[in-house]
Structure formats: C-alpha cells, structure tokens
Design an enzyme around this catalytic site. Structure first.
Site: not given
Length: 452
Positions: A326, A353
């Site tokens: 992330d 994502k």
C-alpha cells in the site's frame, strides 16, 4: 464524477519546515478484522482506536446486517455483541462495501461457510476489481457465487450448507485471499491448511489466536504453512487498535520532502509484515528514529521522529513488496525527489488495487516532469533530486485515496503546485488527513474547478 459526491479538486502549496505531532488514525487492516471477529465471537468485544473512515464504517454496517450489534460509544470506541461462529443471519439488503477491497473480501470469507446468501456491491472503483481470487478458493468449501463477467461486483455468494475443510496454496502474495480462506475455515469442521509462498501481513492469524482459535504457523521451504482448527468458540476481546503504518507513511514522507521539517508520529504499528516502507526509506537515507518501542494490542509499536532528508535512489527487493504494497504510491513520490533512480519490481498487485496504481502514479509523475519506466510487474522512477520536481499539473485521483494523498504530499515540494482532481476519496481511510497536515504547517487548499 466521484462516487463520494461532486469531485472536489484540491492542491497543496510548497512550504518550509513541517513540525509538530502527527497522530494518525488506527490501523485499517486491524479495524476491519476487529469488527468481523467481534461479530463472530460470543460476548461483547470492546474496541478502542478504531479507524472511523468510510471503509471501516461500511464493514461495521455489514456486521449489523449479518446480525451482530455494533455500537459507537465515543471517538474511536466501539462495542460489538457477536453472534458466534456460524451464527450470521441472512441480510435483508445488499451489502455495500463502498471502496473497500479488504472489507468485501474478508466479509465474503466470514459468511462463506454459513447456510445463507448475500449480495455484495461497492463504488465504481470496487466494482471494477477482481473477486475471482476470493470466490475460487471459497468454492473449495462448497460455496457458490454469481457475479458480473470476470467475477466482478455486484456478486451474490451462497454459503456452504455443509462446508468441508480445505488445503489451499495462495497463487499470489495476498493477505486478503489468505484471510478470507481462514475466516471461511472457522465454520468448517476439521483442519484447514493454507500455504503462502511469500509472507503477507499476519494480522488475521494474530487476532484469531487472540480471540481463542487454534491456529499455528510453520515456516517451511514451501513458505508459511498456516493450520486452523474449525468450529471454535471465539471469545469476545478488548482490542486496542495501533496506529496505521500505511497512513503514517504520508506525513512521514511529507517531512522527509520539506526542508527544515521535524515531526513526531506516535504509536505506529511496526508489525514486521507491514514495515517494508520504513526499511526502504531508511535505505534511501531517511532520518527516522524509532523511540519508545512497546507492544499494544499484540502488535509492536513505536513513536517515529522524522526529519527532512536528502534521499538517494535504491532498488527495492521484490520479496519486500508484500510488506509495503500500500505504500508504493507514496514511495514513488519520494523516489521522484531522490538522487538517482529507484527500481520497484514484483509489484503487479498494484495493477488491481483501488486503481491501477502503477499507471496512476506513472501518468501523474510524468505530468509533473518526472521520467518513469513501467511494465506489468515493475516501475522505475528517475529521481530529480530534492525539490527538483517541476509540478504544475492536475492529476487524477481515480477514486483512490492513496493516489490523492500521494500527489498532495508531492505538491508540498514541487516548484509549481500539483492539483488533485478529486480529494473526496481520502475519507475512505484517513478522514482527518487534511486537518492533520495543516496542523503540521502544510497549506492544503480547495481548488476552484475550471469552468466548462
């Protein structure tokens, strides 16, 4: 148009000397799991430090729809009265998980071995993301599912009436896939074994053990072998959610970029399966001090003291990707301001994502004057040196909170401001981001949309 309302363009002005204390929100991964495991337990689970972003709140509403009592007691303080393993009831309405891939995938796992059906949907970004990576292994338990072509939302999951334990090897490093299978295994008799070739964040395993499940992890030549005994009685717990290392990465990066900065970020989780970003930026020359190391809620935490640093490009080991997946968007911003090139490989997961994060960051950085090379599984950023990025562009957030925050941090160090076309998605994970950054001395300003 944003699914969070009318698009809200926003930009950040270059500033000098960020300072102060940056208290970031609770860890998003642990917040999701606290609500779900509380709902699968007997008794009242008390949670403090819960992230109150849109993603987590959507998970809380979903747990209510499955029969748990979920109540907010105060800022970050929540109570969950669970229904026990296998106790989910069939929801009366479609489960809307908003922007959260973690939420929808973990909830699918948690209900997959209950004799109920549920239909899931989300915002435009979530509806574009692949769910087959979750529904395929859940079918091994006896679960069935129907969705749009490519296994995309809206999607209906029919839980297994007579679930069976499984042996499963994850085909890609994904904590979401692993966690969904483990949550499904809770209501399956016997022993389920999950093997992951590359270690991913282990919050689910830690928390399952804390709630009373019989679970073990063995490191072998084939990878981590996780064994879970099904049909336990989970017992309600008191959960203190540590602060999110992924959210902390943004003020940390801003302080590294802006000359004269020194900030403190207290109580950040340094779980070794989540610390890859901090390992990488220290290799780049970041001045980050870890102080007051301790344990909170079963997780190692520390206070971070961060100072402006002249960074150099590095090659990030591919095996580190799972521990910082992330944080790659904000890492590319630091790479753009480093001397030399930064090479990131083994990052194909970024393509699926909330947005295609490789493409989103590459296009945005190129618009700001940075040379970027990319491929299906890699990204190379050619650094411009400290303060060397021109800026002067409007970039697309693509309904992705991390893309929006990354380019706002970039704008603090560019010669000309960078405008993000829509700042609304930030609320999904970091609702107080703008106020926090302003409190450190950053100027973040709502832009006036261009007239048609």
């Amino acid at each position: 148009m944003s699914s969070h309302g009318e698009p809200k363009p926003v930009f950040a002005r270059a500033t000098r000397g960020l300072s102060g204390i940056a208290t970031v929100p609770g860890d998003k991964s642990i917040s999701h799991r606290s609500l779900i495991l509380g709902a699968l337990s007997i008794g009242e689970t008390k949670i403090t430090g819960l992230l109150e972003g849109d993603d987590v709140l959507d998970t809380g509403r979903a747990m209510q729809a499955f029969g748990a009592q979920v109540e907010r007691k105060g800022e970050g303080e929540w109570s969950v009265h669970g229904v026990g393993v296998g106790g989910f009831r069939e929801p009366d309405q479609v489960i809307d998980c908003g922007n959260s891939g973690t939420g929808v995938r973990l909830i699918m796992g948690a209900m997959a071995t209950c004799d109920i059906s549920a239909t899931f949907t989300g915002d435009a970004s979530l509806r574009s993301r692949p769910m087959g990576r979750i529904t395929d292994p859940l079918e091994l338990f006896g679960t069935r599912s129907w969705g749009r072509r490519g296994g995309k939302l809206p999607l209906t999951v029919v839980g297994a009436a007579n679930p069976v334990p499984v042996k499963y090897t994850t085909p890609m490093p994904s904590a979401q896939v692993k966690s969904a299978v483990l949550l499904a295994a809770l209501n399956a008799p016997g022993t389920t074994v999950v093997t992951e070739r590359e270690a991913t964040r282990d919050h689910t395993e830690r928390m399952l053990a804390g709630f009373g499940a019989t679970i073990s992890t063995e490191r072998t030549d084939e990878g981590n072998v996780i064994t879970l005994t099904g049909q336990p009685e989970l017992t309600a717990q008191t959960v203190s959610v540590p602060r999110d290392p992924s959210s902390a990465a943004f003020p940390v990066a801003a302080a590294l970029l802006v000359e004269g900065s020194e900030i403190t970020v207290p109580g950040v989780s340094l779980n070794p399966t989540r610390s890859g970003f901090y390992d990488t930026v220290r290799e780049m020359g970041a001045d980050i001090e870890f102080s007051n190391s301790r344990e909170e809620g079963g997780e190692p935490v520390a206070d971070l003291i961060v100072r402006f640093s002249a960074l150099k490009g590095v090659e990030v080991p591919p095996e580190r990707a799972a521990s910082m997946i992330d944080e790659y968007p904000i890492l590319t911003v630091l790479a753009a301001n480093a001397e030399g090139k930064t090479v990131m490989r083994g990052v194909k997961e970024l393509r699926v994502k909330e947005s295609d994060r490789i493409d989103a960051m590459a296009r945005g950085l190129e618009a700001c004057g940075v040379t970027v090379e990319e491929g299906p599984d890699f990204m190379i950023v050619h650094g411009q040196g400290p303060g060397g990025v021109a800026g002067g562009a409007t970039v697309e957030s693509r309904l992705d909170h991390r893309i929006a925050m990354s380019f706002l941090c970039l704008s603090l160090s560019t010669r000309d401001r960078v405008t993000v076309d829509d700042g609304n998605p930030i609320t999904t994970s970091f609702p107080d981001f703008v106020n926090l950054m302003r409190g450190l001395g950053a100027e973040i300003v709502d832009a006036v949309p261009a007239q048609a």
